[in-house]
Structures are given as structure tokens and as C-alpha cells.
Design an enzyme around this catalytic site. Structure first.
Site, PDB file in Angstrom:
ATOM      1  N   GLY A 166      26.691 -14.158  -1.315  1.00 57.54           N
ATOM      2  CA  GLY A 166      27.533 -14.059  -2.497  1.00 57.54           C
ATOM      3  C   GLY A 166      27.150 -15.100  -3.540  1.00 57.54           C
ATOM      4  N   SER A 167      28.162 -15.604  -4.177  1.00 56.63           N
ATOM      5  CA  SER A 167      27.920 -16.468  -5.342  1.00 56.63           C
ATOM      6  C   SER A 167      27.264 -17.793  -4.989  1.00 56.63           C
ATOM      7  CB  SER A 167      29.235 -16.731  -6.075  1.00 56.63           C
ATOM      8  OG  SER A 167      29.763 -15.496  -6.520  1.00 56.63           O
ATOM      9  N   THR A 168      27.327 -18.208  -3.723  1.00 55.31           N
ATOM     10  CA  THR A 168      26.650 -19.470  -3.396  1.00 55.31           C
ATOM     11  C   THR A 168      25.159 -19.357  -3.683  1.00 55.31           C
ATOM     12  OG1 THR A 168      26.411 -18.776  -1.095  1.00 55.31           O
ATOM     13  CG2 THR A 168      28.302 -20.187  -1.627  1.00 55.31           C
ATOM     14  N   PHE A 169      24.649 -18.130  -3.679  1.00 51.80           N
ATOM     15  CA  PHE A 169      23.235 -17.940  -3.946  1.00 51.80           C
ATOM     16  C   PHE A 169      22.886 -18.243  -5.400  1.00 51.80           C
ATOM     17  CE2 PHE A 169      19.321 -15.551  -4.681  1.00 51.80           C
ATOM     18  CZ  PHE A 169      18.566 -15.970  -3.599  1.00 51.80           C
ATOM     19  N   LYS A 170      23.924 -18.283  -6.254  1.00 51.46           N
ATOM     20  CA  LYS A 170      23.665 -18.562  -7.673  1.00 51.46           C
ATOM     21  C   LYS A 170      23.040 -19.929  -7.870  1.00 51.46           C
ATOM     22  CE  LYS A 170      27.313 -15.460  -9.215  1.00 51.46           C
ATOM     23  NZ  LYS A 170      28.769 -15.367  -9.435  1.00 51.46           N
TER      24      LYS A 170
END
Lengths: 457, 505
Positions: free
Chosen positions: B234-238
Site C-alpha cells: 500500500g502507501s508505505t511503498f510511496k
């Protein structure tokens, strides 16, 4: 006794002073006792870190037995072969050590004290034979009655319940006895007497068929009949080991007596026929042949390791030098670990080195027996000594070959070593007879050559 | 010839027959040959078949031998977290665990019936005492069959961090991986629901029942979620996407407009990339604002601008697509597809589509950023030692990859600090410490019907420190009873308590 030039010139071989070798025997006997005591200590140290508290008692008991036996030999058979007694003491001692070691691994069962008791009885009988039997030729008189007694002994177990599928035990209260063991000696005496008397007739008379000479029925018939009776009874009792032993004993003695190698060919042929027949019709035997051919087969079939596989595991685990007494896991073998399979524990804990040493002890005992036979002058004594030595050799081969997966397992006691009273007692008697006969063989002839018959008494 | 002559006279044999001396000698030779055959067979079995028989599956000796002495221990902070208890049975000792469920994800299990896994499995030789490095006199010990006492495995685990992780996860399904960024030392490795490996260490019926129960449990307590399970990040990959955007020059100033349109319709599709908060719903936002508010549209757009190739290489710098990531326990392969169209790149850039990561690799992302772009090889074991404590092998930190330049890493660090101070990661704030983090709430399941995965990755250092942060952490909650499942709500507090445990220690 003087080695004077005059006697040499006269063409009479100079008689060397005969060395009795009794001190050699004493030293060897003491060494054998020491080895056994060290083994006993090793078991204790390896299993719970301490010297077994009864070591002194045990050593004293074994030492006393051995020394008394030696004393009797010194007294009554001074010219006897010095090797059989120490070998018997050593093997018996090793057996006691290994049985004691297996006792420790099987709570609630202690066979070593019983075995020591039986060993004591065995030594007592050894002494009795050496003292009472002054000349082995006396046994000739009892050859036929002995054979009859042997047959009765063999038949008796039929009336007792089978143990592990074989009717070979006589149970009297807490005591159990395997009469087949004692029958071995009686049968050897009978064969020796019968063949000594009839060897010429067996070898030379009768019809000749091509190159092979078939003896008269009336000569061969009785012995074949008796032999067949013995083997037949044993097959009924499914005591394969003993029947194999009797068979081998008969063939060897027949060959030695007659020098006709054709007997061996016939013997092997009959054995093959019997083996195939029994193997086909007896499920007991059939499974043993299957296990022999593929000892690890039951593992692949998902039934877990059978006894032969466990035995092989034990031998392999021992490797070259063994785990040390008390440090193996041969208890995994199961119920016959102290009797039929005791060699596996020796192989595991003393290694190939220890195992081969034990085998060499047997080889030495057997070869000394044959030597005695060859050195004796009377045909009965020669055949008897050879027969007794063959019994030991064949028995070792049958039992060790079984547990080593060299031949199908037949179930027999390893002489002197395995747990089993009748076996220990019988083997002590065999050694006593060999000691007695070797005394005759090595005793110097009387000084006066005119009376040529050397009588033992 | 002479012998035959003498024989005849002695035995009175007929001319053509050999006497008993001859036949007896032959028979004796035969008996001796039989015994020699036994010796030969014994040699065959005891020497040439030894190895095969010893290792036969049905032969219990090796097993008995290995359990005949206490097993070496796995150590945390110099203290054993394992033990050995006498059983009184055929297998003399069985494994015990001082705090089984807490450390199960670290130790694995050692069972007499079910074998050995993870550290118990990898260092089995050392622990059971058969590792040749334990012997001082290898050849003599072999001859004397002397068994070495088992050696010990010293782990890098921080006791306080591990306990904080387990406590934080509680009854939820999830995992924590914490790393010391400068060295790659793993400080915490937790997976819940956990299990007690001591319950099936032996070989009794009770052990078997315990094993069967664990195997049948639909919550999969024996799954090591920190190492062996991947989740869409999810957004942690941002964090990775932002780093790639800065490293590739797509973004040169984190505060400058990025040119990202709103709504952002993914290339080649008619589907717009939606945001979770309305704060994101305007065009041309800066990278800083997009990170703080976790804007999908902006980050998806930037991922496409960076391009597949650069995105892949950046992700791989942090441990993605590595099927042989051993710590030394092998971690599952974290995935970032290497062949995608632009809309798939856009989705992958926000940690969706086929992107999947283990908590370990997401901790490596945080740690790599914290360590000025240098990703260290994660390491769970500090050293191996004999039972007396002398080292057999000492592990040294090793660089895994220089994933980012220090300047880019510094920019990403600042973005992560902003997320915690002003954005979705506020729950991770620690008084007296500088904390950088990123939340993630990952959709999964058919049509995103599953309970979302709540993620949080972060690092922390004492306020004002210029050193590399002493801890980086990744937390995932896979299945919670909470109604509001977001990374900031569920995962950030756990990360905070783990970081506090390390900072406070």
C-alpha cells in the site's frame, strides 16, 4: 627322557620332553578373567559413571570358577591343550558382561545373575567330566543309549507350549531347558561310534554307480533313519537352527569318516530340496527367507524395521571401533537381544575389531578341536573331537550368519555368550570333552614301546 | 607324498582313500572358512554399509544420539531463550522455550517428531553438537566418539523491542520487523498469532495433539508473517516511489509543484486513481504534500513519470525481487513486477497491483532511507559460540545495496518526518525523538472486499542527533477486529512502542 645320541643312531625318534603348558593356561585364564572384569567396569562407568558396586564379587566369582577349572585340568589332564579353557572363560565372561549391560537397558529383567548361575553349573559339569571321564573311549559304550536319550529329549518339548513359534523348550516351573542343546553332544557321540566302526564298509562296499559308490542299505540305512528322525522332529518343532546344525554335523562327520566327497554333494542336494520345501510350506520359514533377501524391505513397506534390519543398524552403528560397552542402542533390537541377537550388541559396542576378535576366539577353539581330532589315534576319538569342534563352528556360523544377514535367520544360541542355560552348560561339556581328548592326544606314550596301546586310565 | 605314506601306515587306510587326518584337516578348513565368511560379512556391514544404514530413516540411533545431551541455546541479549529438559524417555532431552510465543518467529522450533526450522534448523548441527567447528581435536574426538556439548546461537534481537512488538500486536493477525539501520541487525521479529514451539518439542501423544491443533488452526499461528508472508505494501511503498522520483530527477524540489493532474486517469484506461482524503483532490501538488496526505493520484503519476525501469531498480535496491534473501532464515520473495504497462506502473507505485512485500523488506526500506541510502543486509545472528562462550563464527555487517544517494535519502527522510509531524503518521510521534514514517492501508481481496492491511514503516532517533537512527521498523496488521483499519490508526502505535523500546534502552 635323555636325548642321547644312541637313541638317535638306533633310528628311534628322540622323544622331546613334553611341555604341559599348564602355566600358559593359568596366565591365559587369569587374563581372560581380567578382561571380563574390565568389561564389567567399563559398562558401569559408561552407563552411570561409577564402577559397579558388585565388581569385586563378580570378579571373584568368575575368577574362582576359572581357577578351580584350571586346577582340575592341572590335576587330572596335565597334558591337555592349554587354549580351550581360557577361550571358554573369556567367551563366557564377555557373554556375562554383555548380558549385564543389556540388563541395565531393560528395567525389570535381570538375566546376568541367572547366567552366572548356569555358568557355575557349566563349570561344575566341566570339572565332573574332566575328573570322572578318564578315557573318552568309555563313551562308545553309551553311544546307542545316548542317541535314544537324545531323541526322547528332542521329542519332549512337543508336549510343552511353543515359545516364539518354536517348540524347543521344556518348562519346569521357573526353569526352562532346551534339550536340543544337550542332544548335540549325544548325537556327535553316536555318529562318531557308528561311523568309526563302519567307515570301511561305508566307503568301500556296495554297488558302484559310475564313479560313485553307493553303500549297502544295511550299512547306511540305520544312520540315515536316525538322522531323519532327528531332523524330522526338529522340523515339526520348527527349530531350524538345530536341524541345520544336525544336518551339517552329519555331513561333515560322514565325509571325514569315509572321505567320499560325493556325500557332500548328496548332502547339499538334500539340503536344497528340504530348504525349498520347508520354505514353501512353512510361513515361519518363508518370512525369514524374505527378511534375509531384503532385510530393509519391511521399512520400504511402511512396517518399520524388522529384527534383522535392527541388527544391521546396530552393527553399522558400531563401525570399526564400536561405541564402547554400555553406549550403544542395541536394545532397539527387541526381545531376543540377549540370546539370538547378542552378537549385534558386541558388534555395536565393541565394533568390528571386537566382533572379529570374538569370531577369532571361536576360530581358535574350533581349530584346536580339529587339531585334537587329527592328533588322536583312535578313530572314535578323532571323529568325536572333529564332530564337537564342528558343532561349535557350525553353530557360530548359523547364528552369526543369521544376525549378520549372511544366511536366513534360524535362531540359535551363540556358544558361551548368549543368554541360555542349556547352551552354556552344553558348551562347557564340549570344552571338557575336548580338554579330556587333547590330554590323551598330547600325553607322551609310555617309555616301554612294546606295550603300544596308550591307555588313558 | 610323505604325508600320505605316513597316514596310511598310521590309520591302516586302504590305498586309494585319504585318512581322517586329511579329511579332518579339510573339514576344519571348511569350518574356518565359514568363520572367515562371517568376518567378511561383518566388515561389509560395519565398514562399507555403515553410512547408508546409519542414515536409514528407520534407524533411531542418530535421533537418540542427538537428544542424548542438552541442546545448545539461542540467546537474546546474552540470555538463553531456549532450554533443554530431561524427559526420562528414549530421547533423553527435549527442547524447552522460556518465552515460546514471544520468540517463535525468531527461533523456529526444534521437535523430536517434526524436525527443526528457522534458526533451530539452520544451526542444528551447532546446537546439537555435531558441527565440526565445536571440536578442539576433531580427529581424536571422532575416534573416541566424543560428543561435543551443543553450541549457542547469539541473536541480534533486542529484548525490549521484541516484547514491545509482541505486546503491541496483541491478539491481532500481524507482524513486526525492526532493524538497526546502520548495521542491518534485526532488533525485533514478531508474528501473531504466535505459538509455543515447546508444546510439540517432544515425542509424546500430547506433543502430537498440540502439533495437529496448530496445523489445523485457520489463523496459521505457525506462519512467520514477518519473514515468510508478503502483503501488498500500500502507501508505505510511496517512500520508494518518492525516492525514485527524486533520484531520477522527476522531482528536484519536494516543495515545488509536480505537475500531477487531478483527477489522474491512468494511461491507457478511463479509470481515475482515487484518493482517500479530499486534501489530495487538487492538481499540481508538491511531493511533500502528496506524501503528508498520502495522495494516490500524485504518487501514481510520479511513478509513471519515473518509468518502469527506474522504479524496478529502486525497489530492488531495497530488497524487492530477491528470492534469496537470507537472514540467515530465508525470507519470502517480495515482488515488484518487471514487466508492466503504464497504468499498472501507476498502481504499483502506490503499493497495489502485484506489488507485495514482507515486513522485513519494508523495514529495509525504512532502514535504507534512515541509513542515508545504504541498505544493509539484514542479519538475525550476531555470532555462534561454543558452550563455553568462545566464538566459532562472528557475523559482520554487510552492505546489501546503495539504494539511494545520501542527498536523496536526506530528502526522503525529511518527507517521512513531515508525515509523522503533520500527516497521517501522527500516532508515531515520540516526545524527545525525531521520527520519520509512512502509513499504508492496502486494499486486497476480490474487488478489495477483504479487511485492508494496515501498514506503518518508520525510523526514529533522539531529537537533535545527527547519527544514523538506531531503529527502523515495519508493522503490518493483516486482520483486525478494529472498525477503522488504517495504518496510522492501528500500526503506527505499535511501531512507536517498538522504537521507544530501542531508544529508551
Amino acid at each position: 627322557m635323555a636325548n642321547s645320541p644312541a637313541t638317535v643312531r638306533a633310528g628311534v625318534p628322540a622323544r622331546r620332553p613334553v611341555r604341559t603348558r599348564r602355566n600358559t593356561e593359568l596366565a591365559l585364564v587369569l587374563a581372560a578373567v581380567l578382561i571380563a572384569v574390565f568389561g564389567y567396569i567399563e559398562v558401569g562407568v559408561n552407563t552411570d559413571g561409577t564402577v559397579p558396586p558388585d565388581t569385586a564379587w563378580y570378579g571373584a566369582a568368575l575368577g574362582a570358577l576359572a581357577l578351580v577349572a584350571h586346577g582340575v585340568v592341572r590335576w587330572r589332564a596335565p597334558y591337555a591343550d592349554p587354549l580351550p579353557l581360557p577361550i571358554a572363560v573369556l567367551l563366557n565372561g564377555i557373554g556375562l558382561v554383555v548380558i549385564y549391560r543389556l540388563d541395565l537397558a531393560t528395567p525389570g529383567s535381570s538375566a546376568a545373575p541367572t547366567q552366572l548361575l548356569w555358568s557355575t553349573l557349566g563349570v561344575a559339569l566341566f570339572i565332573a567330566v574332566v575328573v570322572l571321564l578318564r578315557d573318552h573311549r568309555v563313551l562308545r559304550r553309551y553311544a546307542y543309549i545316548g542317541a535314544l536319550v537324545a531323541l526322547v529329549l528332542l521329542i519332549l518339548p512337543i508336549f510343552f507350549p511353543p515359545v516364539y513359534g518354536s517348540r524347543i523348550w521344556i518348562q519346569l516351573g521357573p526353569l526352562s531347558f532346551q534339550p536340543g542343546e544337550l542332544a548335540k553332544i549325544l548325537l556327535a557321540v553316536f555318529f562318531a561310534e557308528y561311523l568309526a566302526v563302519r567307515r570301511d564298509a561305508l566307503a568301500l562296499t556296495g554297488r558302484r554307480i559310475r564313479r560313485f559308490q553307493l553303500p549297502h542299505g544295511r550299512v547306511l540305512g540305520p544312520v540315515l533313519l536316525i538322522w531323519a528322525a532327528f531332523v524330522g522332529v526338529l522340523v515339526l518343532e520348527t527349530d531350524l537352527g538345530t536341524s541345520l546344525l544336525f544336518f551339517g554335523l552329519f555331513v561333515i562327520m560322514l565325509y571325514v569318516a569315509t572321505a567320499r566327497s560325493g556325500w557332500i554333494a548328496i548332502g547339499l542336494f538334500l539340503a536344497a530340496v528340504a530348504a525349498v520345501g520347508v520354505g514353501r510350506f512353512s510361513p515361519h520359514v518363508h518370512s525369514r527367507v524374505t527378511d534375509w533377501l531384503d532385510p530393509l524391505g519391511s521399512i520400504a513397506a511402511g512396517q518399520g524395521p524388522n529384527q534383522i534390519a535392527q541388527s544391521l543398524f546396530a552393527f553399522a552403528w558400531g563401525g570399526l571401533l564400536g561405541t564402547g560397552l554400555g553406549l550403544g542402542h542395541s536394545i532397539l533390537i527387541g526381545f531376543a537381544a540377549k540370546s539370538d541377537f547378542i552378537l549385534a550388541t558386541i558388534g555395536e559396542e565393541l565394533g568390528l575389531v571386537g566382533l572379529v576378535s570374538v569370531l577369532m576366539l571361536y576360530a581358535l577353539l574350533v581349530s584346536r578341536g580339529f587339531r585334537t581330532g587329527i592328533a588322536l589315534r583312535d578313530p572314535f576319538g578323532r571323529l568325536l573331537a572333529i564332530g564337537l569342534a564342528s558343532i561349535v563352528g557350525l553353530q557360530v556360523f548359523v547364528v552369526a550368519g543369521g544376525v549378520l544377514d549372511l544366511i536366513p535367520l534360524t535362531g540359535m544360541a551363540l556358544p558361551f555368550v548368549a543368554q541360555g542355560g542349556s547352551s552354556v552348560v552344553t558348551n562347557w561339556i564340549i570344552v571338557a570333552l575336548l580338554v579330556r581328548m587333547s590330554d590323551s592326544a598330547r600325553r607322551p606314550a609310555p617309555e616301554v614301546p612294546a606295550q603300544a596301546v596308550p591307555e588313558g586310565s | 607324498m610323505r604325508r600320505r605314506t605316513r597316514e596310511r601306515s598310521a590309520d591302516g587306510e586302504p590305498q586309494d582313500l585319504p585318512g581322517i587326518s586329511t579329511t579332518g584337516r579339510r573339514a576344519g578348513t571348511f569350518c574356518l572358512v565359514l568363520i572367515v565368511a562371517l568376518a567378511a560379512q561383518a566388515t561389509r556391514v560395519q565398514v562399507f554399509q555403515k553410512k547408508a544404514l546409519d542414515h536409514n530413516s528407520a534407524n533411531q540411533r542418530l535421533t537418540i544420539e542427538r537428544y542424548s545431551q542438552p541442546r545448545g541455546n539461542i540467546m537474546v541479549a546474552g540470555e538463553p531463550i531456549t532450554g533443554s529438559a530431561p524427559t526420562g524417555g528414549k530421547y533423553a532431552y527435549e527442547r524447552t522455550y522460556t518465552a515460546g510465543p514471544t520468540y517463535a518467529a525468531v527461533t523456529g522450533y526444534s521437535s523430536q517428531t517434526y524436525g527443526n526450522t528457522q534458526l533451530e534448523g539452520i544451526y542444528d548441527d551447532l546446537l546439537s553438537g555435531t558441527d565440526p567447528r565445536l571440536a578442539s581435536w576433531a580427529v581424536w574426538d571422532e575416534v573416541a566418539r566424543r560428543q561435543q556439548p551443543g553450541g549457542d546461537v547469539y541473536t541480534t534481537i533486542d529484548k525490549a523491542a521484541q516484547q514491545a512488538a509482541i505486546k503491541g500486536l496483541g491478539g491481532q493477525q500481524g507482524a513486526v520487523a525492526a532493524i538497526e539501520p546502520a548495521t542491518g541487525r534485526i532488533l525485533a521479529l514478531a508474528s501473531t498469532p504466535s505459538y509455543d514451539p515447546g508444546t510439540f518439542a517432544g515425542s509424546s501423544a500430547a506433543d502430537q495433539q498440540a502439533w495437529d491443533r496448530l496445523q489445523a488452526d485457520t489463523n496459521q499461528p505457525m506462519l512467520n508473517r514477518a519473514l515468510r508472508q508478503t502483503y501488498p505494501p500500500g502507501s508505505t511503498f510511496k517512500v520508494v516511489t518518492a525516492a525514485a522520483a527524486l533520484a531520477s530527477g522527476v522531482v528536484t524540489d519536494v516543495d515545488a509543484p509536480t505537475g500531477a493532474p487531478y483527477p489522474y486517469v491512468m494511461p491507457g484506461t478511463t479509470t481515475p486513481l482515487n484518493n482517500d482524503t479530499s486534501a489530495c483532490n487538487e492538481p499540481n501538488q508538491s511531493l511533500e504534500a502528496a506524501m503528508v496526505n498520502s495522495c494516490n493520484s500524485v504518487m501514481g503519476y510520479l511513478g509513471v513519470q519515473v518509468g518502469l525501469e527506474r522504479m524496478v531498480s529502486t525497489a530492488e535496491g531495497f530488497g524487492f525481487n530477491d528470492a534469496r534473501l537470507d537472514v540467515p532464515v530465508r525470507a519470502a520473495r517480495s515482488n515488484f513486477d518487471t514487466s508492466m504497462n503504464q497504468s499498472q506502473v501507476a498502481l504499483s507505485s502506490i503499493g497495489q497491483y502485484d506489488t507485495a512485500a514482507t515486513p522485513l523488506v519494508m523495514a529495509m526500506v525504512a532502514a535504507g532511507v534512515a541509513n542515508n541510502g545504504r541498505v544493509m543486509h539484514p542479519q538475525l545472528v550476531d555470532r555462534l559460540a561454543k558452550s563455553d562462550g568462545t566464538s566459532v563464527q562472528v557475523m559482520h555487517p554487510a552492505t546489501y545495496r546503495q539504494a539511494l544517494s545520501p542527498s536523496v535519502a536526506g530528502q526522503v527522510q525529511q518527507l517521512m518526518v513531515d508525515v509523522v509531524q503533520n500527516g497521517t503518521g501522527r500516532n508515531a510521534r515520540i516526545a524527545g525523538a525525531t521520527v520519520g514514517g509512512k502509513t499504508g492501508t492496502a486494499q486486497h481481496g476480490v474487488d478489495n472486499s477483504g479487511v485492508p492491511y494496515a501498514w506503518f514503516i518508520s525510523w526514529a532517533k533522539p531529537a537533535g542527533s545527527n547519527d544514523v537512527p538506531p531503529v527502523a521498523v515495519a508493522v503490518v496488521i493483516a486482520d483486525s477486529d478494529a472498525t477503522d483499519v488504517t495504518g496510522g490508526g492501528l500500526a503506527a502505535p505499535i511501531a512507536r512502542s517498538v522504537m521507544q523500546a530501542v531508544l529508551g534502552g
